[in-house]
Design a protein around this motif. Sequence first.
Motif, PDB file in Angstrom:
ATOM      1  N   THR A 168      -8.430   8.537   8.548  1.00 29.28           N
ATOM      2  CA  THR A 168      -8.818   8.051   9.873  1.00 29.28           C
ATOM      3  C   THR A 168      -7.910   8.671  10.937  1.00 29.28           C
ATOM      4  O   THR A 168      -8.372   9.060  12.001  1.00 29.28           O
ATOM      5  CB  THR A 168      -8.718   6.507   9.932  1.00 29.28           C
ATOM      6  OG1 THR A 168      -9.601   5.962   8.966  1.00 29.28           O
ATOM      7  CG2 THR A 168      -9.071   5.987  11.309  1.00 29.28           C
ATOM      8  N   THR A 220      -7.576   0.235  -5.457  1.00 28.31           N
ATOM      9  CA  THR A 220      -7.999  -0.243  -4.134  1.00 28.31           C
ATOM     10  C   THR A 220      -6.955   0.115  -3.076  1.00 28.31           C
ATOM     11  O   THR A 220      -7.294   0.599  -1.992  1.00 28.31           O
ATOM     12  CB  THR A 220      -8.226  -1.772  -4.158  1.00 28.31           C
ATOM     13  OG1 THR A 220      -9.222  -2.061  -5.142  1.00 28.31           O
ATOM     14  CG2 THR A 220      -8.668  -2.285  -2.799  1.00 28.31           C
ATOM     15  N   GLN A 221      -5.674  -0.102  -3.389  1.00 23.51           N
ATOM     16  CA  GLN A 221      -4.605   0.209  -2.434  1.00 23.51           C
ATOM     17  C   GLN A 221      -4.538   1.714  -2.144  1.00 23.51           C
ATOM     18  O   GLN A 221      -4.350   2.122  -1.004  1.00 23.51           O
ATOM     19  CB  GLN A 221      -3.256  -0.292  -2.966  1.00 23.51           C
ATOM     20  CG  GLN A 221      -3.117  -1.794  -3.007  1.00 23.51           C
ATOM     21  CD  GLN A 221      -3.149  -2.427  -1.635  1.00 23.51           C
ATOM     22  OE1 GLN A 221      -2.500  -1.978  -0.705  1.00 23.51           O
ATOM     23  NE2 GLN A 221      -3.941  -3.481  -1.490  1.00 23.51           N
ATOM     24  N   SER A 248      -7.853   6.375   3.001  1.00 28.62           N
ATOM     25  CA  SER A 248      -8.805   6.138   4.086  1.00 28.62           C
ATOM     26  C   SER A 248      -8.082   6.004   5.427  1.00 28.62           C
ATOM     27  O   SER A 248      -8.507   6.554   6.439  1.00 28.62           O
ATOM     28  CB  SER A 248      -9.616   4.881   3.781  1.00 28.62           C
ATOM     29  OG  SER A 248     -10.478   4.583   4.847  1.00 28.62           O
ATOM     30  N   THR A 249      -6.966   5.281   5.423  1.00 25.85           N
ATOM     31  CA  THR A 249      -6.172   5.101   6.645  1.00 25.85           C
ATOM     32  C   THR A 249      -5.655   6.451   7.148  1.00 25.85           C
ATOM     33  O   THR A 249      -5.737   6.755   8.343  1.00 25.85           O
ATOM     34  CB  THR A 249      -4.985   4.151   6.372  1.00 25.85           C
ATOM     35  OG1 THR A 249      -5.497   2.888   5.960  1.00 25.85           O
ATOM     36  CG2 THR A 249      -4.122   3.986   7.616  1.00 25.85           C
ATOM     37  N   MET A 280       0.841  -1.195   0.000  1.00 28.64           N
ATOM     38  CA  MET A 280       0.000   0.000   0.000  1.00 28.64           C
ATOM     39  C   MET A 280       0.880   1.251   0.000  1.00 28.64           C
ATOM     40  O   MET A 280       0.627   2.206  -0.734  1.00 28.64           O
ATOM     41  CB  MET A 280      -0.905  -0.005   1.234  1.00 28.64           C
ATOM     42  CG  MET A 280      -1.946   1.093   1.252  1.00 28.64           C
ATOM     43  SD  MET A 280      -2.921   1.106   2.783  1.00 28.64           S
ATOM     44  CE  MET A 280      -3.653  -0.517   2.777  1.00 28.64           C
ATOM     45  N   ASN A 336      -7.062   3.887  -2.375  1.00 28.67           N
ATOM     46  CA  ASN A 336      -8.235   4.235  -1.564  1.00 28.67           C
ATOM     47  C   ASN A 336      -8.041   3.824  -0.108  1.00 28.67           C
ATOM     48  O   ASN A 336      -8.410   4.567   0.805  1.00 28.67           O
ATOM     49  CB  ASN A 336      -9.500   3.598  -2.143  1.00 28.67           C
ATOM     50  CG  ASN A 336      -9.941   4.271  -3.428  1.00 28.67           C
ATOM     51  OD1 ASN A 336      -9.591   5.414  -3.691  1.00 28.67           O
ATOM     52  ND2 ASN A 336     -10.689   3.552  -4.240  1.00 28.67           N
ATOM     53  N   LYS A 337      -7.465   2.649   0.113  1.00 33.99           N
ATOM     54  CA  LYS A 337      -7.214   2.194   1.488  1.00 33.99           C
ATOM     55  C   LYS A 337      -6.179   3.090   2.173  1.00 33.99           C
ATOM     56  O   LYS A 337      -6.318   3.418   3.356  1.00 33.99           O
ATOM     57  CB  LYS A 337      -6.732   0.739   1.492  1.00 33.99           C
ATOM     58  CG  LYS A 337      -7.823  -0.262   1.222  1.00 33.99           C
ATOM     59  CD  LYS A 337      -7.273  -1.682   1.281  1.00 33.99           C
ATOM     60  CE  LYS A 337      -8.361  -2.702   0.998  1.00 33.99           C
ATOM     61  NZ  LYS A 337      -7.821  -4.071   1.025  1.00 33.99           N
TER      62      LYS A 337
END
Length: 192
Positions: A179, A168-169, A175-176, A138, A171-172
């Motif tokens: 957060t 996908t990576q 998102s992380t 990621m 977006n993750k």
Amino acid sequence: MIPDYSIYDDSKLVSLLIERDNMAFSEIYSRYWPILYKHAYRMLKEEHESEDVVQEVFTKLWQRAPSLQTDISIGAYLYMATRNAILNFFSKNQVHHAYLVDLGSFLDQAQEITDHRIRERILSKLIEEEIEKLPPRMREVFELKRKQNLSYKEIAGVMNISELTVKTQMNKAISTLRTKFGNNLPFFFISL
């Protein structure tokens, strides 16, 4: 007869401080302690912690006095040292988010360009620390996009994975980071 240090300008006091003049240190302390305390209190909202932060700044000033540059702006130096001490306090207490919220409102106030650069460097460092904590794949996708400005297709080719996996990576990763930093994640750090 002891000279009246209160008539000396900051540059004269710095020159004397570099020579370990206790009276010059006392005058700098008297001049700047109230201002630095108010700033620390505005950020920390706690008396004792604000006092501790400012005391730490002055302790380090005395320790580092012989290595100071003679042309240093002592006010800017102490302000930056206070900001760093506040950041260290927040870092130790795991309240980055609360600081970033306060920093966001603080940004609305008029400040010098230098102050903006300092804040950007501090935020950048905090974000870089969080990026380092991302899983290896990621993090690699994120850095290829962010640092090399590669397209998803180019990243997929470099890493020998599908574009969907790249997306996908990414977006993750975002998102992380969101957060961790909430809505305070500066847009210019993740311009995709």
